[in-house]
Scaffold this motif. Structure first.
Motif, PDB file in Angstrom:
ATOM      1  N   TYR A  70      33.073 -41.426  21.848  1.00 13.04           N
ATOM      2  CA  TYR A  70      32.496 -42.702  21.430  1.00 13.04           C
ATOM      3  C   TYR A  70      32.946 -43.850  22.338  1.00 13.04           C
ATOM      4  CZ  TYR A  70      36.992 -44.075  19.380  1.00 13.04           C
ATOM      5  OH  TYR A  70      38.303 -44.412  19.205  1.00 13.04           O
ATOM      6  N   ARG A  71      34.080 -43.720  23.007  1.00 16.07           N
ATOM      7  CA  ARG A  71      34.584 -44.802  23.869  1.00 16.07           C
ATOM      8  C   ARG A  71      33.819 -44.873  25.180  1.00 16.07           C
ATOM      9  NH1 ARG A  71      40.722 -43.067  24.127  1.00 16.07           N
ATOM     10  NH2 ARG A  71      39.593 -41.105  24.486  1.00 16.07           N
ATOM     11  N   THR A  72      33.535 -43.730  25.750  1.00 15.35           N
ATOM     12  CA  THR A  72      32.863 -43.708  27.057  1.00 15.35           C
ATOM     13  C   THR A  72      31.406 -43.284  26.960  1.00 15.35           C
ATOM     14  OG1 THR A  72      33.574 -41.416  27.454  1.00 15.35           O
ATOM     15  CG2 THR A  72      35.045 -43.181  28.196  1.00 15.35           C
ATOM     16  N   GLY A  73      31.003 -42.683  25.825  1.00 20.05           N
ATOM     17  CA  GLY A  73      29.628 -42.222  25.674  1.00 20.05           C
ATOM     18  C   GLY A  73      29.330 -40.961  26.448  1.00 20.05           C
ATOM     19  N   THR A  74      30.338 -40.263  26.933  1.00 23.83           N
ATOM     20  CA  THR A  74      30.152 -39.041  27.718  1.00 23.83           C
ATOM     21  C   THR A  74      30.355 -37.803  26.852  1.00 23.83           C
ATOM     22  OG1 THR A  74      32.470 -39.078  28.428  1.00 23.83           O
ATOM     23  CG2 THR A  74      30.859 -40.178  29.844  1.00 23.83           C
ATOM     24  N   LYS A  75      29.742 -36.733  27.266  1.00 21.29           N
ATOM     25  CA  LYS A  75      29.855 -35.471  26.548  1.00 21.29           C
ATOM     26  C   LYS A  75      31.082 -34.700  27.034  1.00 21.29           C
ATOM     27  CE  LYS A  75      26.958 -31.609  24.974  1.00 21.29           C
ATOM     28  NZ  LYS A  75      25.639 -30.937  25.106  1.00 21.29           N
ATOM     29  N   LYS A  76      31.872 -34.193  26.075  1.00 21.23           N
ATOM     30  CA  LYS A  76      33.115 -33.497  26.433  1.00 21.23           C
ATOM     31  C   LYS A  76      33.255 -32.193  25.649  1.00 21.23           C
ATOM     32  CE  LYS A  76      35.835 -37.506  27.871  1.00 21.23           C
ATOM     33  NZ  LYS A  76      37.110 -38.238  27.682  1.00 21.23           N
ATOM     34  N   LYS A  77      34.200 -31.368  26.115  1.00 22.93           N
ATOM     35  CA  LYS A  77      34.532 -30.106  25.441  1.00 22.93           C
ATOM     36  C   LYS A  77      35.995 -30.159  25.015  1.00 22.93           C
ATOM     37  CE  LYS A  77      32.822 -26.294  27.249  1.00 22.93           C
ATOM     38  NZ  LYS A  77      32.496 -25.229  28.221  1.00 22.93           N
ATOM     39  N   GLU A  78      36.238 -29.740  23.785  1.00 26.31           N
ATOM     40  CA  GLU A  78      37.607 -29.739  23.259  1.00 26.31           C
ATOM     41  C   GLU A  78      38.182 -28.328  23.305  1.00 26.31           C
ATOM     42  OE1 GLU A  78      39.084 -31.942  19.529  1.00 26.31           O
ATOM     43  OE2 GLU A  78      38.974 -29.826  18.889  1.00 26.31           O
ATOM     44  N   TYR A  79      39.414 -28.242  23.775  1.00 28.35           N
ATOM     45  CA  TYR A  79      40.164 -26.977  23.800  1.00 28.35           C
ATOM     46  C   TYR A  79      41.409 -27.174  22.946  1.00 28.35           C
ATOM     47  CZ  TYR A  79      37.134 -25.698  27.675  1.00 28.35           C
ATOM     48  OH  TYR A  79      36.041 -25.409  28.444  1.00 28.35           O
ATOM     49  N   ARG A  80      41.662 -26.183  22.044  1.00 27.36           N
ATOM     50  CA  ARG A  80      42.744 -26.372  21.080  1.00 27.36           C
ATOM     51  C   ARG A  80      43.382 -25.028  20.747  1.00 27.36           C
ATOM     52  NH1 ARG A  80      41.943 -30.120  15.742  1.00 27.36           N
ATOM     53  NH2 ARG A  80      44.108 -30.106  14.989  1.00 27.36           N
ATOM     54  N   ALA A  81      44.701 -25.023  20.801  1.00 27.02           N
ATOM     55  CA  ALA A  81      45.441 -23.796  20.480  1.00 27.02           C
ATOM     56  C   ALA A  81      45.777 -23.765  18.985  1.00 27.02           C
ATOM     57  CB  ALA A  81      46.713 -23.723  21.303  1.00 27.02           C
ATOM     58  N   ARG A  82      45.981 -22.547  18.473  1.00 30.76           N
ATOM     59  CA  ARG A  82      46.442 -22.427  17.078  1.00 30.76           C
ATOM     60  C   ARG A  82      47.905 -22.875  16.989  1.00 30.76           C
ATOM     61  NH1 ARG A  82      43.263 -19.196  13.736  1.00 30.76           N
ATOM     62  NH2 ARG A  82      41.107 -19.398  14.461  1.00 30.76           N
ATOM     63  N   LYS A  83      48.311 -23.297  15.787  1.00 32.04           N
ATOM     64  CA  LYS A  83      49.649 -23.832  15.598  1.00 32.04           C
ATOM     65  C   LYS A  83      50.734 -22.818  15.933  1.00 32.04           C
ATOM     66  CE  LYS A  83      52.492 -26.167  12.129  1.00 32.04           C
ATOM     67  NZ  LYS A  83      52.535 -26.691  10.733  1.00 32.04           N
ATOM     68  N   HIS A  84      50.527 -21.535  15.580  1.00 30.78           N
ATOM     69  CA  HIS A  84      51.565 -20.526  15.782  1.00 30.78           C
ATOM     70  C   HIS A  84      51.776 -20.211  17.266  1.00 30.78           C
ATOM     71  CE1 HIS A  84      47.889 -18.048  15.948  1.00 30.78           C
ATOM     72  NE2 HIS A  84      48.601 -17.267  16.763  1.00 30.78           N
ATOM     73  N   VAL A  85      50.770 -20.549  18.124  1.00 27.86           N
ATOM     74  CA  VAL A  85      50.884 -20.268  19.550  1.00 27.86           C
ATOM     75  C   VAL A  85      51.964 -21.126  20.198  1.00 27.86           C
ATOM     76  CG1 VAL A  85      49.666 -20.382  21.768  1.00 27.86           C
ATOM     77  CG2 VAL A  85      48.484 -19.513  19.744  1.00 27.86           C
ATOM     78  N   CYS A  86      52.133 -22.349  19.702  1.00 28.78           N
ATOM     79  CA  CYS A  86      53.058 -23.295  20.337  1.00 28.78           C
ATOM     80  C   CYS A  86      54.407 -23.414  19.611  1.00 28.78           C
ATOM     81  CB  CYS A  86      52.412 -24.676  20.407  1.00 28.78           C
ATOM     82  SG  CYS A  86      50.863 -24.740  21.362  1.00 28.78           S
ATOM     83  N   VAL A  87      54.589 -22.719  18.493  1.00 26.95           N
ATOM     84  CA  VAL A  87      55.800 -22.893  17.684  1.00 26.95           C
ATOM     85  C   VAL A  87      57.058 -22.555  18.457  1.00 26.95           C
ATOM     86  CG1 VAL A  87      57.058 -22.006  15.684  1.00 26.95           C
ATOM     87  CG2 VAL A  87      54.657 -22.620  15.462  1.00 26.95           C
ATOM     88  N   ALA A  88      57.075 -21.416  19.108  1.00 30.13           N
ATOM     89  CA  ALA A  88      58.295 -20.952  19.788  1.00 30.13           C
ATOM     90  C   ALA A  88      58.258 -21.195  21.287  1.00 30.13           C
ATOM     91  CB  ALA A  88      58.492 -19.454  19.498  1.00 30.13           C
ATOM     92  N   CYS A  89      57.385 -22.023  21.761  1.00 29.90           N
ATOM     93  CA  CYS A  89      57.256 -22.247  23.213  1.00 29.90           C
ATOM     94  C   CYS A  89      58.443 -23.051  23.732  1.00 29.90           C
ATOM     95  CB  CYS A  89      55.950 -22.978  23.507  1.00 29.90           C
ATOM     96  SG  CYS A  89      55.701 -23.316  25.274  1.00 29.90           S
TER      97      CYS A  89
END
Length: 488
Positions: free
Chosen positions: A374-393
């Motif tokens: 909404y800020r730039t009006g451009t189309k984007k793709k979101e990438y998101r990891a599950r919570k358990h993937v980053c717990v022990a990183c």
């Protein structure tokens, strides 16, 4: 023996302009190749069937072209200049004893004819250049430049919220106290409509503008153009010009703010012939206007039997949407991306086939959704990891920060188009195209603004500005198309 010339005016004279104008004179050569008789059919519908005869439309266009060929932007000065030049009189088919049209007739006729008539003349002259083999069509360089509008910053009026329009119109000019000390020059006639007088800034933007005004008044002497009369911070969101509502405030680095129009110019790289020109609002962005330019230019070149392959422009035209659009049109873009472009987070590896990113620890960050920012009006793709993937990183604190529970980021939807464009830009051909653009379209703009009457728009309104730009481009192409002849 010393001679002495005595002048005695003859009662009768035998004089023919055609015998006095040299064979290699520019206007004599131009008269021989420029056929504008089609204008009689094009403009017939704009006249009535009775009344006093108007200026000949062919004479009107020839007079206008003389103005830009001679770098004269005043209609009054143009008529004075033409009356003193035998070659110009010969060009416009006037004899010595014939009275030239009144200067106001030029202005009224310019307003009478629509933009399409001026574009027809531009296309006619472009066809002359194509017939001479001066236009290849395959590579077009695009650039923009602000052109000063016929309006003053001193007459700016404050926009107000719609509900307060009638009560507060023209009461206050700007937010800063500095304006109370500066005399406000009232415009004689407000040509704006209701929509142009209504404020378009949000409350947050208004607050930011108000704080800028306070800062502006304290360190005004440190800013570029501070010595100019009426120099102060203003915004298109809060101010408008009642003299010319289509003019917009814009600024170039190191220059003072002015009311301008934006000229978008396309030039063929073969012989520097202008293939398209149009006036836009000066507060618009180049990348937003590129599709309109390409659509119009592509159609014109196709009608002339030319195949367009390469689109060359500067970073201002860069966007993923534009790269994708140009590919859909079958065009190769050579447009450097903005410095803010990144294909993803640093150290992350992108898998094109399965559309995911791999972090430095080898964890998969999958694609989750596409959305519009909404800020730039451009189309984007979101990438998101599950919570358990980053717990022990082991890199959790440096990668996620203090509050985030999982890795999430977004990249442009047009990553593939960006990458293909970047590969072309950094190739040997891309470096050649950059030099070609700098040596093609930029010198043409300099010629138009310095020598072809485009240093200032002498009309009011976007449509009239578009006519002025077309006339200047027509004059340039005629000068380029014709062999070098004597103009005086």
């Amino acid at each position: 023996m010393q001679g002495k010339k005595t002048y005695q005016e003859k009662l009768f004279n035998s004089f023919r302009l055609s015998e006095r104008v040299p064979q290699d004179n520019f206007y004599r050569l131009l008269k021989g190749v420029l056929d504008l008789n089609f204008l009689y059919v094009q403009t017939k519908s704009y006249y009535g069937g009775s009344g006093q005869k108007s200026i000949d439309p062919v004479v009107f266009f020839k007079l206008c072209l003389v103005g830009y060929l001679e770098n004269i932007i005043s209609d009054r000065k143009l008529i004075q200049h033409c009356s003193m030049r035998l070659d110009i009189l010969y060009f416009i088919d006037y004899d010595l004893d014939e009275e030239l049209p009144w200067h106001s007739t030029i202005s009224r006729t310019r307003q009478l004819f629509p933009e399409s008539v001026f574009e027809e003349v531009f296309t006619k002259v472009l066809s002359m250049c194509i017939e001479k083999g001066m236009v290849s069509g395959h590579t077009q360089a695009i650039d923009s430049a602000p052109i000063k509008a016929n309006a003053s910053m001193d007459t700016l009026e404050l926009k107000v919220p719609e509900e307060d329009l009638q009560a507060h119109l023209r009461k206050v000019r700007v937010f800063s106290s500095m304006d109370k000390e500066t005399p406000h020059r009232k415009s004689k006639d407000d040509k704006s409509d209701r929509g142009q007088r209504i404020v378009t800034a949000s409350k947050k933007e208004l607050g930011a503008i108000q704080s800028r005004n306070k800062k502006w008044s304290t360190d005004q002497d440190q800013r570029p153009g501070s010595g100019n009369k009426g120099s102060k911070y203003t915004s298109n969101k809060t101010h408008y010009s009642p003299t010319d509502p289509d003019a917009r405030i814009s600024v170039k680095p190191g220059k003072a703010r002015k009311l301008n129009y934006l000229s978008q110019l396309s030039v063929d790289t073969a012989s520097h012939v202008i293939t398209d020109i149009r006036a836009y609002h000066a507060d618009g962005k180049d990348n937003q206007q590129l599709p309109d330019i390409v659509e119009r230019l592509h159609k014109r070149l196709w009608q002339q039997g030319l195949f367009w392959e390469n689109c060359v422009a500067d970073t201002g035209y860069s966007s993923g949407e534009n790269y994708a659009y140009l590919e859909q049109k079958g065009l190769r873009s050579f447009i450097p991306p903005h410095g803010t472009y990144k294909g993803g987070p640093d150290g992350f590896i992108y898998n094109r086939e399965e559309d995911y990113y791999q972090c430095p620890q080898g964890k998969i960050i999958p694609f989750t959704k596409a959305f519009n920012d909404y800020r730039t009006g451009t189309k984007k793709k979101e990438y998101r990891a599950r919570k358990h993937v980053c717990v022990a990183c082991p890199m959790r604190s440096s990668c996620l920060g203090k509050s985030a529970q999982e890795k999430k980021f977004s990249v442009t939807y047009y990553r593939a188009e960006y990458e293909r464009n970047n590969a072309r830009v950094h190739s040997p051909q891309g470096r050649y195209m950059k030099g070609k653009r700098q040596s093609t379209v930029e010198p043409v703009f300099g010629t138009l603004t310095q020598f072809m009457g485009l240093r200032k728009i002498n009309t009011l309104g976007l449509k009239q500005a578009n006519k002025v730009m077309h006339l200047s481009a027509i004059a340039y192409n005629l000068k380029t198309c014709l062999p070098a002849g004597r103009s005086t």
